[in-house]
Design an enzyme around this catalytic site. Structure first.
Site, PDB file in Angstrom:
ATOM      1  N   ASP A 105       0.857  -1.193   0.078  1.00  0.00           N
ATOM      2  CA  ASP A 105       0.001  -0.024  -0.047  1.00  0.00           C
ATOM      3  C   ASP A 105       0.829   1.320   0.073  1.00  0.00           C
ATOM      4  OD1 ASP A 105      -2.294   1.709   0.568  1.00  0.00           O
ATOM      5  OD2 ASP A 105      -3.124   0.042   1.587  1.00  0.00           O
ATOM      6  N   ASP A 206      -2.994   4.875  -2.424  1.00  0.00           N
ATOM      7  CA  ASP A 206      -3.924   5.443  -1.579  1.00  0.00           C
ATOM      8  C   ASP A 206      -4.269   6.690  -2.102  1.00  0.00           C
ATOM      9  OD1 ASP A 206      -4.965   5.337   1.137  1.00  0.00           O
ATOM     10  OD2 ASP A 206      -3.936   7.261   1.542  1.00  0.00           O
ATOM     11  N   GLU A 248      -6.643   4.161  -5.672  1.00  0.00           N
ATOM     12  CA  GLU A 248      -7.840   4.401  -4.817  1.00  0.00           C
ATOM     13  C   GLU A 248      -8.303   5.751  -5.411  1.00  0.00           C
ATOM     14  OE1 GLU A 248      -9.610   5.001  -0.321  1.00  0.00           O
ATOM     15  OE2 GLU A 248      -7.528   5.733  -0.800  1.00  0.00           O
ATOM     16  N   HIS A 322     -11.126  -1.705   4.202  1.00  0.00           N
ATOM     17  CA  HIS A 322     -11.010  -1.267   5.804  1.00  0.00           C
ATOM     18  C   HIS A 322     -11.654  -0.025   5.996  1.00  0.00           C
ATOM     19  CE1 HIS A 322      -8.260   0.615   3.292  1.00  0.00           C
ATOM     20  NE2 HIS A 322      -7.850   1.462   4.312  1.00  0.00           N
ATOM     21  N   ASP A 323     -12.025   0.723   4.907  1.00  0.00           N
ATOM     22  CA  ASP A 323     -12.819   1.951   5.152  1.00  0.00           C
ATOM     23  C   ASP A 323     -14.309   1.891   5.187  1.00  0.00           C
ATOM     24  OD1 ASP A 323     -10.581   3.528   5.440  1.00  0.00           O
ATOM     25  OD2 ASP A 323     -10.529   3.595   3.171  1.00  0.00           O
TER      26      ASP A 323
HETATM   27  C1  GLC Z   1      -7.427   6.229   2.215  1.00  0.00           C
HETATM   28  C2  GLC Z   1      -7.604   4.792   3.067  1.00  0.00           C
HETATM   29  C3  GLC Z   1      -8.037   5.454   4.614  1.00  0.00           C
HETATM   30  C4  GLC Z   1      -7.145   6.468   5.115  1.00  0.00           C
HETATM   31  C5  GLC Z   1      -7.139   7.530   3.963  1.00  0.00           C
HETATM   32  C6  GLC Z   1      -5.846   8.649   4.446  1.00  0.00           C
HETATM   33  O1  GLC Z   1      -8.693   6.469   2.149  1.00  0.00           O
HETATM   34  O2  GLC Z   1      -7.878   3.860   2.660  1.00  0.00           O
HETATM   35  O3  GLC Z   1      -7.885   4.311   5.160  1.00  0.00           O
HETATM   36  O4  GLC Z   1      -7.663   6.815   6.279  1.00  0.00           O
HETATM   37  O5  GLC Z   1      -6.693   7.200   2.613  1.00  0.00           O
HETATM   38  O6  GLC Z   1      -4.747   8.134   4.060  1.00  0.00           O
END
Ligand code: GLC
Ligand code: CA
Length: 549
Positions: A105, A206, A248, A322-323
């Site tokens: 990641d 990310d 993402e 995980h979110d």
């Molecule tokens: C992404 C991650 C999340 C994190 C955010 C800031 O959305 O998936 O868990 O809090 O980025 O890094």
């Protein structure tokens, strides 16, 4: 390098299934209550048995853990909580023996404020690292503008030593990196290449759509230079090896996704888009609340992505990460139809075109939790609790939102067996185990052909067996039907028919599933071969092979 081909004659990641591990909640090997790298190594046979091709590992790099590792203070070192560099090398090597690749990641939009770069950057304006971050002077002792951080509070933080504000889209401990600085970019690319040398099988990027921010124009996602940066990064790093990359991108539209996942490999393999996931989310201020699912909209959105990226890009397929809250609790029924609805959601998703992602515990039908506020650990959940009480909302309604949406729903420990703490740890878990672990756990499901686990295992196997799962063209059926989600996937060799009842009432089946179709998988034991009705949450996939002359 374009990427090695697999048995189906396409890039390996097009027929792959990827499993996401949230390391701190997966398996604790040393009894300190926190999952770790050794713990993952111990569970590799479990994952090989499931049949997955790669693990997306949420961050394990050195971090003060303000946002559970998404705040990195050293991009080349492992956090001692998870192990050390040697453990990471072992994980990559051991996983390889199980034919599993490790996807790291990459958190490139921001670092931790405890990163050496930031420590230097905040010393003075002419420190060489100052420009690695996004600084502004502010106006008359006030922040440059009123932009807000995702986890609550202003997006600007004053540093008296330099007399400037720094910009942070997430927590105050996650200062944004300044991608306009070519030195910073080169430094990040060197780091990525270093991980490629170490044997990383790919990267998840990310919040990649936010790296080209321009806070003066209030731009966070999709900044004008975004694709320029991604193409440069891809050229300097990813294209040199046989990797999978997934960005993402909350702001992605199908048009943007075509650019990100262009088959010419100039950017990424694919992105995570969230349009299908945000449907029941009330936008704006109340973004934290869920409304009833607009089912026809869900079908429309899935159809749009499936159709528009066909042969022009590549989809990722997911319900969970995980979110996000657990899908069986959100859109399935986590009580009397937990097994059926968890399988239906799996069948529906895995029948579509794209690379499926399974989030740890999804393959067991793990559910949301309803904890007391003291039992939550997530920075977003706690920030939103505080903010909402300050706004005068009553505690009960705030807790209802948290039960439905908190990221901790997905972060409770993996349920391995029915022993104390679900077999996750011999110590005290960092977050409470879901009390339903005595009923829902891996040991109970691995050998049971009627389990949710087995259904996922079968779906993965079918994807490897029939190329139509990988390349078949998608067509939606019965668009206006208020309960059925059905579609076909067609290529030169075969046609798949995927039929799902998305809800808890029996409905009559709008088509005959005639005798020349072979049932590949279903979620009820006694399938009536003519399939005149679809029982609660019933789902089936049929195959019709074409005559090849
Ligand atoms: C992404 C991650 C999340 C994190 C955010 C800031 O959305 O998936 O868990 O809090 O980025 O890094
Ligand atoms: Ca541990």
């Amino acid at each position: 390098m374009a990427g090695k081909e697999n048995a189906h004659g396409c890039e390996w990641w097009k027929s792959a299934v990827i499993y996401q591990i949230y390391p701190r909640s997966f398996f604790d090997s040393n009894g300190d209550g926190i999952g770790d790298l050794r713990g993952i190594i111990e569970k590799l046979s479990y994952l090989e048995n499931l049949g997955i091709d790669a693990i997306w590992l949420s961050p394990v790099l050195k971090s003060p853990q303000d946002d559970n590792g998404y705040d990195i203070s050293d991009y080349r070192d492992i956090d001692p909580m998870f192990g050390d560099g040697k453990d990471m090398e072992d994980l990559i090597a051991q996983a390889k023996k199980h034919k599993i690749r490790i996807i790291m990641d990459l958190v490139l939009n921001h670092s931790s404020d405890e990163h050496a770069w930031f420590q230097e950057a905040k010393k003075s304006r002419d420190n060489p690292y100052h420009d690695y971050y996004v600084w502004r002077d502010g106006k008359e002792g006030k922040a440059p503008n009123d932009m807000r951080a995702v986890f609550g509070g202003p997006a600007w933080e004053w540093v008296p030593e330099v007399g400037q504000y720094y910009f942070h889209q997430f927590s105050v401990k996650q200062p944004d990196l300044n991608w306009e600085n070519p030195k910073l970019r080169t430094e990040l690319y060197d780091m990525i290449n270093w991980w490629i040398q170490k044997g990383a099988g790919g990267f998840r990027l990310d919040v990649i759509d936010q790296i080209a921010k321009e806070p003066d124009r209030r731009i966070t996602g999709n900044g004008p230079k975004l694709h320029e940066y991604i193409r440069e990064m891809s050229r300097e790093t990813f294209q040199k090896a046989d990797l999978v990359t997934v960005g993402e991108a909350w702001s992605a539209t199908p048009e943007l996704a075509e650019r990100y996942s262009n088959p010419d490999h100039s950017e990424l393999s694919m992105v995570f888009q969230f349009e299908h996931i945000c449907l029941d989310q009330i936008e704006g201020k109340e973004k934290w609340d869920l409304a009833p699912l607009p089912f026809l909209r869900l079908k429309e959105v899935c159809e749009k992505w499936q159709t528009q990226l066909y042969q022009k890009g590549w989809n990722s397929l997911f319900w969970n990460n995980h979110d996000l809250p657990r899908i069986v609790s959100r859109w399935g029924n986590d009580r009397e139809y937990r097994t059926e609805s968890a399988k239906m959601l799996a069948i529906l998703l895995h029948g579509m075109q794209g690379t499926p992602y399974i989030y740890q515990g999804e393959e067991l039908g793990m559910t949301n939790v309803q904890y007391e506020i003291e039992e939550y650990r997530d920075i977003e959940t706690l920030g939103m609790y505080r903010e909402r009480l300050e706004q005068g909302l009553d505690k009960e309604s705030v807790m209802r939102s948290i039960h439905a949406k908190s990221r901790d729903n997905a972060r409770t420990p993996m349920q391995w067996d029915d022993s104390e703490n679900a077999g996750f740890t011999t110590g005290t878990p960092w977050i409470k185990v879901n009390p339903n672990y005595r009923q829902i756990h891996a040991a109970d499901q691995i050998g049971d052909t009627e389990s949710v686990f087995w259904c996922y295992k079968e779906l993965i196997r079918l994807r490897k067996e029939y190329p139509v799962f990988v390349d078949g063209k998608f067509q939606m059926l019965f668009k206006e039907h208020s309960a059925i989600f059905a579609y076909t996937r067609t290529d030169e060799t075969a046609e798949l028919l995927v039929l799902c009842n998305f809800f808890g009432d029996t409905v009559s089946c709008p088509m005959e599933t005639d005798a020349d179709r072979k049932l590949l998988i279903g979620n009820y034991r006694d399938v009536d071969s003519y399939g005149r009705t679809l029982r609660p949450y019933e789902a089936r996939i049929y195959l019709k092979e074409k005559q090849v002359n």
